[in-house]
Design an enzyme around this catalytic site. Structure first.
Site, PDB file in Angstrom:
ATOM      1  CG  HIS A 123      -4.077  -4.397   4.765  1.00 19.39           C
ATOM      2  ND1 HIS A 123      -4.120  -5.773   4.769  1.00 19.39           N
ATOM      3  CD2 HIS A 123      -5.344  -3.985   4.510  1.00 19.39           C
ATOM      4  CE1 HIS A 123      -5.355  -6.166   4.504  1.00 19.39           C
ATOM      5  NE2 HIS A 123      -6.129  -5.107   4.358  1.00 19.39           N
ATOM      6  NE  ARG A 176      10.222   0.773   0.848  1.00 20.75           N
ATOM      7  CZ  ARG A 176       9.699   0.122   1.868  1.00 20.75           C
ATOM      8  NH1 ARG A 176      10.451  -0.173   2.919  1.00 20.75           N
ATOM      9  NH2 ARG A 176       8.442  -0.283   1.869  1.00 20.75           N
TER      10      ARG A 176
END
Lengths: 499, 147, 499, 147
Positions: free
Chosen positions: A237, A296
């Protein structure tokens, strides 16, 4: 609101340096921060100013809000760039900056709060009209309740920590009988990692791709998307290779526009401004589902920069200073193809175990179409206190095929000595016919590594003798140095007699 | 010459008709039979045009090795390559394990890392417990060749 | 005709490596050639194969046609890339390749012959319809005849060697009474340099810019232009900084198309294929005149690559293999702005005297928008036998202003120790308001250097103490090494007593 | 300490309250008063954030100089920095020259290079003639301070 004059970068490594570079190009001053382990780090060397935060643990340094704000005040920084990781998605930090009258270069603390929790983000995105994966809207801590819900959704399902990130607290569940035990282990891992054991459940989209959309907004209500990035090549992941455009787009005309539109809607629903990324799961058939939002700048932002021609950090700073976006959606066009490899200090031959330590030799790729965003130098000791990313190698070329060939060329030029790196992993992946064909999904790499656990190909037969030649020469040269220490000779002589 | 050079575990004789020049410390340009090779020699690895190779030298005056030789003496000690925290122990003393089987999971640099047995054998000792912090080099487990 | 399989690069330094990189990306094999001085050169390290040519003088190596052809045959190379300089514009070399059945990656020997002589090129370009500077069509060796012609054209005039290049045999003449002596000196210099003392005379276009057009043709009659490069920043008629687009184009809409059209016409008149450059003098008012044609890849080709997104070397190889141009004129578009600085081993503080020698330390710029085409490495000894160019630093950004800022940032990151370089020259130029405004002409830099002969600005007052601190530390560390040689200590002690 | 450090010709006292670390051989990171400096020290030059500075150290044990000190003894010898060919002589023995005035033009590395007098003085000797090949280090001319 005005363009900042001096920007503190509340981060380290390659991203700190990458921000410093744009800050310098804008004629502004940069302030680096550093922990004990990072006194000699490249970002400290390259900044205009530098502030010591404290001991090496992140809690004493890069995650310590009071220390960072104190450094900003001491250096008269009027803005803070958080980079990625660390405090970049911490709503409390953004709020503390706002309260201190320091421009936080990013979205509002409110947007971060709304999109930071995965369940809240799902609600916001859904309200904004983005398609979402069938699943729970709230975090769950009770295994029995989870079982009922999962049965309703239908297997396979994914369990994900509400507060999660980096693959922690994630489990795939294929059968009803496995749910309870996997739920418990995910929940306890989440509790350990994030002090929050709540888990949400989603339908698992088989062979799904990870495709994300870069969005950008200003403080005047303008919001655009800057195309997508495909980040399906992941290990546990964690993204390993990212590219733009996604190979999926050529197969589904109009898909980019539809996904971009959904991303902008989700961001708008969160009152979003500055840079952000809306992550989707996408199927080969062109369906897509909202996954989460990263509030972000993304690690992989350079691939978007290379195909759009934009400097996202410059845009972040300008927008944070109150500027309007200097373009409309129709002005954005993508050119060519860009690929990024994340270079880590880890040993692919040993379960990708981190390999911090001293870089004893370094040769970096350059030339046409090669961008290297690095945070290291020869002689630098990669500290064991932080993420082991060394650099990002990014290439651009006119086509995806040419970009792959260019990346292979650049990888061949890249030598990092003294520590183990994952350079060989990229050589493996880029050679794979399925990767070259663009047939990707998030399980792609884990499957590949299972079939090729020993992926270091044997060198051609003529190579080992060449290695031996260089080795003998090296040892010949080292011998005279030993000669300078007579006792060593005596010891060696004795050892020989003992044989 | 009693020196013997092993590359990737096999003895190798270097060519005698090559042109070699050291360009930078530890970096060699070698030309042989018209082909150009760039070779990086580091403490633990040789890289020839991007092919990483392990090496050993046996020499009356020197003994250098880079490949882990764990197991050759019938015993393997698994140590922590860096400071971290033991998060899981996957076997127990007395258990039979095969080469490549995970023994202990250590968390370091924000990642969980499974340390594997380099040999087929029997777990003689697990020297740590879950949630224990460990220093670099700390012994985690000892495996012995069975029989 | 087919794509070559193995390409010998009949060159050295950065351009050899730049070609090798594309050859590798195309999956083909590369053969480097080298002289005695270049055994350890970067292009030899990075090529697949390498062939020794001979002694260091160019005549024994890089200019020696039989040796190069022998190397190509020995290595079974089926094509030769000549780079720039050396044999790249030598029609006899191209013909020798053609005769040997080796693909010459460039135009036909016939085109080189037509465009290699400046007077012949003028005739061809004029016949093709390109505007030319008023002047002679034939080389002249008689000063009296020159005087008559110059009086007819009107002063000021330029004298140029017919066989010339690199500024040799060039003189500006402002007054009739200076003509004879300047003609004689130009002619004798031309004779010395090129074994041909003939000179042609042109009207001098005051404050002219050097603007050149990249053209590209295939073997099927397709010819396009790839936009222009402005190369007005020159020192002694040698290019120092190049950029694309030219700042002139924004002031004259349609000028690019008109110049491109003239360039294509000139090339078509010469039956041209592969990469070529048509050089023009251009005035601020948008008039332009054919100057000469370079029948090869240009040093400054990277700025065109960055704004067009093309790999010109790849295109050269494909076209040489018989491929059709993969685009039409209307497919070409320019994006952003690119600037190149030619980094030389020369000492700006000492009349730009060449400074060969050992590079003892090297830090190279990287990061967003930075391309470095270098031919050196730390420890490399720059030989005194060839052109002292070390590398080309090229940047791209969305606008010219941003590209200038980026170049300044990259220059600040560039450190070359052990030899003198012209890095400080670029810091001077890029800071100049007139350069930043794009107000350029070919006399620009020579004028600037006259007004600022000592252009190294004094460092800020706080800098020397910092230097002293580092210096003391360095000497402290060196001291123990000295201690190992007792006689040195004794000698020093004696010297002290003698004071 | 009797050691004196001159930077760009002037004596300089380094700060006592700075943080210094050597990152690579000869490359220093210095933090002083909150400002970060990157310093490269080479044999003939110090570079501080891109500012090149010359240096001299006077030391009881060492004498290092980087700036040419030609002229301090009243005399300057102009030598060829590399092999080349003398293409022009711009003055003659007995002539008065000023610092910076061209003395000899040498062609090397495909370029013509004017060698200048480092001092005001009188040409004592021109040691070469036009079209003469010269080796690196060969004396081309000698200038003496007048009076």
């Amino acid at each position: 609101m005005a363009l900042p004059r001096k920007i503190l970068i509340a981060n380290r490594g390659e991203i700190a340096l990458r921000v410093i570079r744009t800050v310098r190009e804008m004629g502004l001053r940069s302030v680096a921060v550093y922990s004990d382990a990072d006194r000699a780090a490249l970002h400290v060397r390259k900044a205009d100013e530098a502030a010591h935060l404290g001991a090496s643990p992140s809690s004493e340094s890069y995650l310590n809000i009071p220390k960072i704000l104190a450094a900003a005040r001491h250096h008269n920084a009027d803005a803070i760039h958080p980079g990625y990781g660390f405090l970049s998605e911490n709503a409390a930090f953004a709020a503390a900056c706002e309260d201190a009258g320091i421009t936080f270069i990013g979205p509002s603390s409110k947007s971060i709060g709304l999109m930071g929790s995965k369940t809240s983000a799902r609600r916001v995105a859904k309200a904004g009209g983005a398609p979402i994966v069938p699943g729970t809207e709230e975090g769950i801590t009770d295994a029995a309740e989870a079982e009922t819900i999962a049965n309703g959704i239908g297997y396979p399902v994914m369990l994900k920590a509400v507060a999660g990130g980096g693959g922690k607290g994630m489990r795939r569940v294929d059968r009803a009988e496995d749910l309870r035990s996997l739920f418990d282990s995910a929940s306890s891992e989440a509790l350990r990692s994030f002090s929050d054991g709540s888990i949400y459940i989603e339908k698992l989209i088989e062979n799904a791709r990870h495709v994300e959309v870069q969005i950008f907004g200003d403080h005047h209500g303008n919001l655009v998307h800057l195309g997508e990035r495909e980040c399906s090549v992941q290990r546990r992941h964690q993204k390993v290779i990212e590219e733009s455009p996604s190979p999926l787009m050529a197969r589904h005309p109009g898909l980019r526009e539809r996904m971009g539109d959904a991303a902008v809607k989700a961001a708008r629903a969160a009152g979003y401004f500055n840079a952000g990324t809306v992550e989707f799961l996408a199927s080969d058939s062109g369906d897509f589902y909202f996954l989460e939002m990263n509030t972000r700048l993304q690690v992989e932002h350079p691939v978007t920069e290379l195909v759009t021609g934009l400097d996202l950090v410059r845009l972040q700073i300008e927008v944070a200073g109150g500027a309007k976006l200097p373009f409309a959606q129709s002005d954005i066009s993508l050119r060519g193809a860009a690929i990024e490899c994340r270079i880590y200090a880890e040993d692919p031959a040993n379960s990708f175990f981190p390999s911090p330590g001293r870089i004893t030799s370094l040769a970096e790729p350059s030339g046409p179409g090669v961008r290297l965003d690095s945070g290291v130098y020869p002689g630098w000791t990669v500290p064991l206190d932080y993420d082991p990313m060394l650099s990002k190698l990014i290439v651009w070329a006119a086509t995806r095929d040419q970009a792959i060939a260019r990346m292979q060329r650049a990888l061949a030029e890249y030598h990092i000595g003294g520590i183990r790196t994952n350079l060989s992993l990229f050589r493996l992946i880029l050679n794979e016919p399925s990767f070259r064909a663009g047939d990707l999904h998030t399980g792609y790499l884990d499957t590949l590594l299972k079939t090729q656990p020993e992926f270091q190909p044997a060198p051609p037969a003529h190579v080992p003798p060449i290695a031996a030649l260089a080795l003998n020469q090296q040892k010949k040269q080292e011998a005279p140095a030993a000669a300078a220490v007579p006792s060593a000779w005596l010891a060696a002589g004795r050892a020989e007699q003992l044989r | 010459m009693s020196r013997s050079t092993r590359i990737n575990g096999s003895p190798v004789v270097p060519p005698s008709d090559a042109s070699l020049v050291e360009c930078e410390p530890g970096v060699y340009s070698i030309l042989h039979a018209g082909t150009s090779f760039e070779v990086y020699v580091t403490e633990n690895c040789i890289e020839v045009d991007g092919h990483p190779l392990s090496y050993e030298i046996k020499d009356p005056r020197q003994w250098t090795r880079s490949a882990g030789l764990a197991g050759v003496l019938g015993k393997a000690t698994i140590t922590a390559p860096m400071p971290g925290k033991v998060v899981r122990i996957l076997t127990a003393a007395g258990h039979v394990v095969t080469a490549g089987q995970g023994i202990v999971v250590v968390e370091a640099m924000k990642m969980q890392n499974e340390l594997k047995s380099p040999i087929d054998g029997v777990v003689v000792k697990i020297a740590v417990s879950e949630n224990e912090g460990v220093a670099a080099g700390a012994v985690l487990a000892v495996i012995e060749v069975a029989g």
